[in-house]
Scaffold this motif. Structure first.
Motif, PDB file in Angstrom:
ATOM      1  N   GLU A 161      -6.747  -4.574   9.303  1.00  0.00           N
ATOM      2  CA  GLU A 161      -5.927  -5.016   8.167  1.00  0.00           C
ATOM      3  C   GLU A 161      -5.325  -6.432   8.352  1.00  0.00           C
ATOM      4  N   LEU A 185     -13.836  -2.668   6.612  1.00  0.00           N
ATOM      5  CA  LEU A 185     -12.633  -2.633   5.821  1.00  0.00           C
ATOM      6  C   LEU A 185     -13.017  -3.238   4.677  1.00  0.00           C
ATOM      7  N   HIS A 199      -4.907  -9.900   6.030  1.00  0.00           N
ATOM      8  CA  HIS A 199      -3.501 -10.571   5.939  1.00  0.00           C
ATOM      9  C   HIS A 199      -3.555 -12.161   6.573  1.00  0.00           C
ATOM     10  N   THR A 252       0.846  -1.277  -0.047  1.00  0.00           N
ATOM     11  CA  THR A 252      -0.171   0.108  -0.054  1.00  0.00           C
ATOM     12  C   THR A 252       0.939   1.155   0.184  1.00  0.00           C
TER      13      THR A 252
END
Length: 506
Positions: A327, A363, A331, A186
């Motif tokens: 996040e 998200l 992952h 990112t």
DNA sequence: AAAAAAG
């Protein structure tokens, strides 16, 4: 497009072919010619897109000319974790089979003097985590003034881990005239700033996520109590009753929890390994290795295992704890459902986890289905951690909590009792495995280029079906399952491609 | 709130 079109040397092409690959992934075909042309590269790519080979292959070609000098490495690669660094070394060994290059791995947790001996002789490639690298530099044992090519990998993760000041220090010690390759999944503002200072007129390559990345990960939430005993019981039930179970990574938020859960699982007869940052490096490597080879079907881990690791495709991911950062959820579950295969991700939700869950759903831009009733649906009192509901805890018992959906799903499976011994059995491929897929050690691994097709495919089909990469002995397999995986097969869920909604910070 | 990485 084949590797031969990218300008790589014969030696590299030979090793790539020997490893069983002929088709580069998008990031590889985009980046390799620029690296060979000595351009700086800004690569925006997730792990598993073939990123590692995108710099390893051209580096090998470039390193064929010139020679290393004592204590002055010619190239430097920075990685955020020890395991990732070790993986890059493996890549150099695999693709550098025809070269005679010296590669040194500088990571913490292992002998300093062995590393020193190696760099004293001179190395072509230095792969390091920031802390140990600076340690060597501070002791005056290492000079970066000869570095011709500098790679910063997983930059956004370096940021998360607070490595940016270290990276900046290191970058100042590398000659200004070096070539720089900068990779990040990112590009937050801080990372962009860093890229701007490190790179000179870079070529920007961004891998388009596969449009066909239909989500192959089945995500489910499972309500449980907040109490540790209860959570562990829920987890054991989940493992025992999982369909298509082959192996699983179980994520905990804390290292202590990893240790506790690991012990508990073993006590209950499950064959499990543990991986977290407080274990000594040998134990870390051993656990990872046993999991990779299939010797151990369960790996209890902290978030050290959440990103980037070259772990063979796993059938299941269990979030024993809801990750603190949304996040991390992405992952973690990305360890399964790779390369177009199906994967399952289960997350235990205890009372109090609602906020973290909301952040995750925000998200990923979707809500995750409950398996069984949600925490909110539980009858009054049942959602209390210590309400003494023996329901789920009662062995083999079934309660309200084991709701309709779950019951329906289970109805076609063997009863609990029959499967309770499952964890031990997972190790035997011959036992109870009607699964047509290849054994674990041959499962797809990320960070690898596309694989050469084994059998001459019918000429007709346009892009030849690509089999996912195999760990070893590509010839051993003749059971082509026909799945089409183009390029280096790592699956990226569709929601990753969507812009993140900035709301919900609260 | 946690993990990671230098010891």
């Amino acid at each position: 497009m084949s590797f031969a079109d990218l300008g790589l040397s014969e030696k590299v092409l030979g090793a790539v072919a020997a490893a069983g690959y002929d088709q580069p992934t998008p990031i590889q075909s985009q980046a390799i010619p620029h690296v060979l042309a000595r351009r700086d590269v800004l690569g925006i790519a997730q792990t598993g897109t073939g990123k590692t080979a995108a710099f390893v292959l051209p580096m090998l070609t470039l390193l064929e000319t010139g020679r290393a000098r004592a204590r002055m490495p010619r190239t430097l690669i920075l990685e955020p974790t020890r395991e990732l660094a070790a993986q890059v070394v493996e890549n150099f060994e695999r693709y550098g089979a025809n070269h005679n290059l010296s590669v040194a791995l500088l990571i913490g947790g292992v002998s300093f003097s062995d590393q020193d001996t190696k760099i004293a002789r001179g190395v072509d490639v230095l792969i390091a985590t920031p802390g140990r690298l600076l340690d060597h530099i501070e002791r005056g044992k290492l000079l970066l003034t000869g570095v011709e090519l500098f790679v910063i990998d997983e930059a956004d993760r370096m940021l998360d881990m607070g490595f940016i000041p270290d990276i900046e220090r290191i970058a100042k010690l590398v000659p200004f005239t070096r070539q720089t390759l900068f990779f990040s999944a990112t590009m937050p503002p801080e990372i962009q700033r860093l890229a701007d200072t490190f790179l000179h007129n870079p070529v920007r390559t961004e891998v388009a996520r596969p449009a066909s990345a239909a989500t192959t990960i089945t995500q489910r939430l499972v309500a449980t109590g907040a109490d540790g005993h209860e959570k562990r019981e829920s987890l054991r039930d989940l493992i025992r009753n999982s369909a298509d179970f082959k192996n699983a990574i179980i994520f905990c938020n804390r290292k202590r929890e990893v240790a506790i859960l690991h012990k508990s699982l073993q006590k209950h007869g499950f064959s499990a390994g543990a991986l977290h940052g407080d274990l000594d490096q040998r134990a870390r490597m051993a656990a990872l290795d046993k999991f990779r080879t299939g010797e151990i079907p369960l790996l209890v881990a902290s978030d050290v295992a959440a990103r980037g690791l070259d772990i063979p495709a796993v059938s299941h991911v269990f979030n024993y704890d809801v990750p603190h950062h949304a996040e991390d959820y992405v992952h973690r579950i990305g360890r399964t459902g790779r390369a177009g295969r199906t994967g399952h991700a289960f997350t235990l939700i205890a009372p109090g986890d609602e906020k973290s869950l909301a952040a995750i759903e925000s998200l990923i831009g979707q809500s995750v289905e409950w398996q069984g009733p949600s925490v909110a649906d539980l009858p009054e009192g049942e959602s209390r951690p210590r309400s003494g509901r023996g329901g789920r805890s009662a062995r083999g018992g079934r309660t309200e909590r084991t709701g309709r959906a779950e019951r329906a799903e289970r109805s076609e499976k063997p009863g609990r009792g029959e499967r309770s011994a499952r964890p031990r059995r997972e190790r035997s491929p011959s036992e109870g495995r009607s699964d047509p897929r290849p054994p674990i050690h041959e499962e797809v691994a990320e960070e690898r280029p596309a694989r050469v097709r084994e059998q001459p495919a019918p000429r007709a089909a346009s892009p030849a079906p690509q089999e996912p990469g195999r760990r070893r002995n590509p010839r051993a397999d003749s059971s082509d399952d026909g799945r089409t995986v183009v390029g280096l097969g790592d699956h990226v869920p569709a929601f990753l491609a969507r812009p993140v909604r900035p709301k919900s910070s609260a």
